[in-house]
Design an enzyme around this catalytic site. Structure first.
Site, PDB file in Angstrom:
ATOM      1  N   GLU A 247       0.875  -1.185   0.000  1.00 22.32           N
ATOM      2  CA  GLU A 247       0.000   0.000   0.000  1.00 22.32           C
ATOM      3  C   GLU A 247       0.904   1.225   0.000  1.00 22.32           C
ATOM      4  O   GLU A 247       1.544   1.531   1.009  1.00 22.32           O
ATOM      5  CB  GLU A 247      -0.884   0.005   1.256  1.00 22.32           C
ATOM      6  CG  GLU A 247      -1.863  -1.148   1.342  1.00 22.32           C
ATOM      7  CD  GLU A 247      -3.056  -0.988   0.409  1.00 22.32           C
ATOM      8  OE1 GLU A 247      -3.134   0.006  -0.329  1.00 22.32           O
ATOM      9  OE2 GLU A 247      -3.900  -1.895   0.420  1.00 22.32           O
ATOM     10  N   CYS A 281      -2.401   9.251   2.659  1.00 19.69           N
ATOM     11  CA  CYS A 281      -2.009   8.674   1.363  1.00 19.69           C
ATOM     12  C   CYS A 281      -2.997   9.033   0.266  1.00 19.69           C
ATOM     13  O   CYS A 281      -2.614   9.257  -0.866  1.00 19.69           O
ATOM     14  CB  CYS A 281      -1.884   7.165   1.491  1.00 19.69           C
ATOM     15  SG  CYS A 281      -3.401   6.378   2.091  1.00 19.69           S
TER      16      CYS A 281
HETATM   17  P1  NAD Z   1       8.360   5.037   4.614  1.00 23.88           P
HETATM   18  O1  NAD Z   1       8.292   4.251   3.354  1.00 23.88           O
HETATM   19  O2  NAD Z   1       9.542   5.874   4.847  1.00 23.88           O
HETATM   20  O3  NAD Z   1       8.268   4.052   5.878  1.00 23.88           O
HETATM   21  C1  NAD Z   1       7.178   3.182   6.058  1.00 23.88           C
HETATM   22  C2  NAD Z   1       7.604   2.023   6.943  1.00 23.88           C
HETATM   23  O4  NAD Z   1       8.528   1.206   6.221  1.00 23.88           O
HETATM   24  C3  NAD Z   1       8.339   2.427   8.218  1.00 23.88           C
HETATM   25  O5  NAD Z   1       7.963   1.540   9.252  1.00 23.88           O
HETATM   26  C4  NAD Z   1       9.816   2.244   7.833  1.00 23.88           C
HETATM   27  O6  NAD Z   1      10.629   2.004   8.955  1.00 23.88           O
HETATM   28  C5  NAD Z   1       9.744   1.018   6.941  1.00 23.88           C
HETATM   29  N1  NAD Z   1      10.781   0.894   5.912  1.00 23.88           N
HETATM   30  C6  NAD Z   1      11.384   1.882   5.217  1.00 23.88           C
HETATM   31  N2  NAD Z   1      12.219   1.351   4.291  1.00 23.88           N
HETATM   32  C7  NAD Z   1      12.115   0.002   4.400  1.00 23.88           C
HETATM   33  C8  NAD Z   1      12.710  -1.106   3.709  1.00 23.88           C
HETATM   34  N3  NAD Z   1      13.574  -0.925   2.724  1.00 23.88           N
HETATM   35  N4  NAD Z   1      12.375  -2.347   4.071  1.00 23.88           N
HETATM   36  C9  NAD Z   1      11.457  -2.559   5.051  1.00 23.88           C
HETATM   37  N5  NAD Z   1      10.880  -1.561   5.760  1.00 23.88           N
HETATM   38  C10 NAD Z   1      11.188  -0.295   5.429  1.00 23.88           C
HETATM   39  O7  NAD Z   1       7.018   5.893   4.673  1.00 23.88           O
HETATM   40  P2  NAD Z   1       6.568   6.969   5.759  1.00 23.88           P
HETATM   41  O8  NAD Z   1       7.276   8.247   5.531  1.00 23.88           O
HETATM   42  O9  NAD Z   1       6.616   6.365   7.119  1.00 23.88           O
HETATM   43  O10 NAD Z   1       5.016   7.143   5.400  1.00 23.88           O
HETATM   44  C11 NAD Z   1       4.558   7.995   4.408  1.00 23.88           C
HETATM   45  C12 NAD Z   1       4.274   7.236   3.131  1.00 23.88           C
HETATM   46  O11 NAD Z   1       3.342   6.184   3.379  1.00 23.88           O
HETATM   47  C13 NAD Z   1       3.631   8.104   2.070  1.00 23.88           C
HETATM   48  O12 NAD Z   1       4.206   7.818   0.819  1.00 23.88           O
HETATM   49  C14 NAD Z   1       2.168   7.660   2.100  1.00 23.88           C
HETATM   50  O13 NAD Z   1       1.461   7.894   0.893  1.00 23.88           O
HETATM   51  C15 NAD Z   1       2.319   6.217   2.392  1.00 23.88           C
HETATM   52  N6  NAD Z   1       1.077   5.676   2.925  1.00 23.88           N
HETATM   53  C16 NAD Z   1       0.330   4.837   2.134  1.00 23.88           C
HETATM   54  C17 NAD Z   1      -0.889   4.353   2.593  1.00 23.88           C
HETATM   55  C18 NAD Z   1      -1.731   3.425   1.746  1.00 23.88           C
HETATM   56  O14 NAD Z   1      -2.626   2.805   2.293  1.00 23.88           O
HETATM   57  N7  NAD Z   1      -1.477   3.316   0.451  1.00 23.88           N
HETATM   58  C19 NAD Z   1      -1.337   4.706   3.868  1.00 23.88           C
HETATM   59  C20 NAD Z   1      -0.549   5.565   4.641  1.00 23.88           C
HETATM   60  C21 NAD Z   1       0.660   6.046   4.163  1.00 23.88           C
END
Ligand code: NAD
Length: 474
Positions: A247, A281
């Site tokens: 997601e 998001c």
């Molecule tokens: P992020 O991708 O930086 O981090 C999300 C999570 O992934 C965190 O727990 C982080 O520690 C972990 N992570 C980061 N890199 C990783 C890797 N290589 N392997 C495994 N885990 C990893 O995102 P963020 O800044 O925390 O959140 C914002 C983003 O999330 C925005 O792009 C937003 O659109 C998206 N989002 C999407 C939805 C949806 O349902 N589509 C919902 C909420 C937020």
């Protein structure tokens, strides 16, 4: 606050990893001093979840429902402290936090409990080659749920509810930005009547996430976060054929039809753009307006946005608070300035003095320099929207669809039937008609193109935590 912020093998534990130090974007006071989980704790959690798998699979549907409903009651009764903590961590206005951050999780848990009562874990079909078939949906195995910081409790429940419903153990990996709130949530999880290791939560950074994604004991990975990180997760998971739900990010369009009155916008329009300060998001960050009424629509949108109350999100009247960090505020401000330097026009007033102290981004409306400018293409995750004209409904549909992201969308009109006719042409996971809502608990939610792979919520959400066996019957 206790610093036992994680739940591991049935017990609340202190992290044995690094200690994070972060200032609240709201109070500018330190947050999240509790240590993060370590790599060794990740290893232990994978082992505990593996041990719990047979017992989770053997829970009756009634026992699974009871756990979901118990958690809903805990959140419903004691969610206020959690909501307040999330406000301090993310800037989410208090006026929105209880419903967006907690009420939504309660509703989701109750919806999955309801769905369980008639979910088709076993289904019979007439055979197309004679005889009959019986489809058995087994728990997929040990699940990993990686969650971002913006709506942390709700998104954790998006993963743990279908995992429990399907009979799978799940390890949650929340992000360091939400360490304090997820520590409070872990205390609730620890009281649930589940086998040790059935639900665990280890807060940690990307390195812990990568370690867990590479761990072959996790048969299912459900990731919510940015498209860049989701791509890495998808590639790593594919190496070992782990089942994935991704997601990811969005840059969703709101199409305003020409029958709207720009002096009296629908009540939810501003929230569709700016709920949680745009840190959603499915936020509508690209506003498409009819060319023939462009001046009136731009003026009306600018007036609406300038009328929003920006301030301390702890105060009940605040509509827009700061974003998650000073770094995020700087990144968003720089993206706006870059487009203005490239010929874009800021249609709302620039920042005023008091708003610039913490991590505030002034809610802004921008006529972009070009249709393919970075400000139109990239997710900003803050209170900034662009406005672009369309000549015809066909062009509005083309502009909404001609984008790498396809998570959400909305169509706004005085005539909902007209809006719905246009909405079905949008190539995106969800389209709202005259509403800020980006999902419904009973129906599939997820993205097209770079917004992700797979679906959560509804029966599809439960099936995403199952593997099928088809019996060919005589
Ligand atoms: P992020 O991708 O930086 O981090 C999300 C999570 O992934 C965190 O727990 C982080 O520690 C972990 N992570 C980061 N890199 C990783 C890797 N290589 N392997 C495994 N885990 C990893 O995102 P963020 O800044 O925390 O959140 C914002 C983003 O999330 C925005 O792009 C937003 O659109 C998206 N989002 C999407 C939805 C949806 O349902 N589509 C919902 C909420 C937020």
């Amino acid at each position: 606050m206790t610093d036992a912020g994680h739940i591991l093998d049935g017990a609340l534990v202190r992290g044995s990893g690094e200690t994070v130090s972060r200032l609240s974007p709201v109070s500018r006071e330190p947050l999240a001093q509790a240590p993060l989980a370590s790599a060794a704790q990740g290893e232990e959690a994978a082992a505990a979840a593996t041990r719990a798998a047979p017992r989770m699979a053997n829970l009756t549907l009634g026992e699974r429902r009871a756990v979901l409903l118990d958690l809903a009651i805990l959140l419903d009764n004691d969610g206020t402290e959690l909501a307040t903590q999330i406000t301090l961590e993310t800037g989410c206005p208090a006026a929105q936090a209880l419903s967006l951050q907690i009420g939504s999780a309660v509703g989701l848990l109750r919806a999955y409990a309801d769905l369980l009562s008639d979910h088709a874990f076993v289904e019979e079909r007439e055979g197309r080659r004679g005889g009959r078939t019986r489809i058995i949906r087994h728990p997929v195995g040990v699940a990993l749920g990686i969650v971002p910081w913006n709506v942390p409790v709700f998104l954790a429940c998006m993963k743990l509810a279908p995992a429990i419903a399907a009979g799978c153990p799940i390890l949650l990996k929340p992000s360091p930005e939400s360490a304090d709130s997820m520590g409070l949530f872990a205390r609730m999880l620890a009281t649930l009547d589940l086998p040790a290791g059935g639900v665990q939560s280890l807060t940690g950074g990307a390195a812990l996430g990568r370690q867990l994604v590479d761990d072959g004991r996790f048969a299912k990975i459900s990731f919510t976060g940015s498209t860049a990180a989701g791509r890495q997760v998808g590639i790593a998971a594919a190496q070992r054929f782990a089942r994935t739900t991704l997601e990811l990010g969005g840059k969703s369009a709101a199409i305003l039809l020409d029958d709207l009155d720009p002096s009296g916008w629908p009540a939810e329009l501003w929230l569709a753009m700016f709920q949680n300060n745009g840190q959603v998001c499915g936020a509508k960050s690209r506003i498409l307006v009819p060319h023939a009424r462009m001046a009136a629509f731009e003026d009306g949108l600018a007036a609406m946005i300038e009328g929003l109350t920006v301030g301390d999100p702890r105060s009940g009247g605040t509509q827009i608070g700061p974003v998650v960090s000073l770094a995020a505020a700087k990144r968003i401000d720089e993206a706006v300035s870059a487009d203005v330097a490239a010929g874009g026009t800021r249609l709302t007033q620039a920042a005023s003095r008091s708003e610039q102290t913490c991590a505030f981004v002034t809610p802004s409306l921008l006529r972009p320099s070009r249709g393919d400018a970075p400000i139109v293409l990239d997710e900003l995750f803050g209170p900034v929207v662009t406005v672009q004209p369309y000549e015809s409904e066909d062009e509005a549909v083309r502009m909404a669809n001609d984008h790498r992201y396809g998570l959400s969308g909305s169509v706004w009109s005085a005539d909902p039937e007209r809006a719905a006719r246009l909405a079905v042409r949008l190539k995106t996971g969800t389209v709202g008609i005259n509403t800020k809502k980006i999902l419904d608990f009973g129906s599939p939610f997820g993205g097209w193109r770079d917004s992700g792979v797979g679906r959560e919520l509804g029966p599809e959400g439960i099936n995403a935590y199952t593997e099928t066996t088809t019996l060919i019957l005589p």
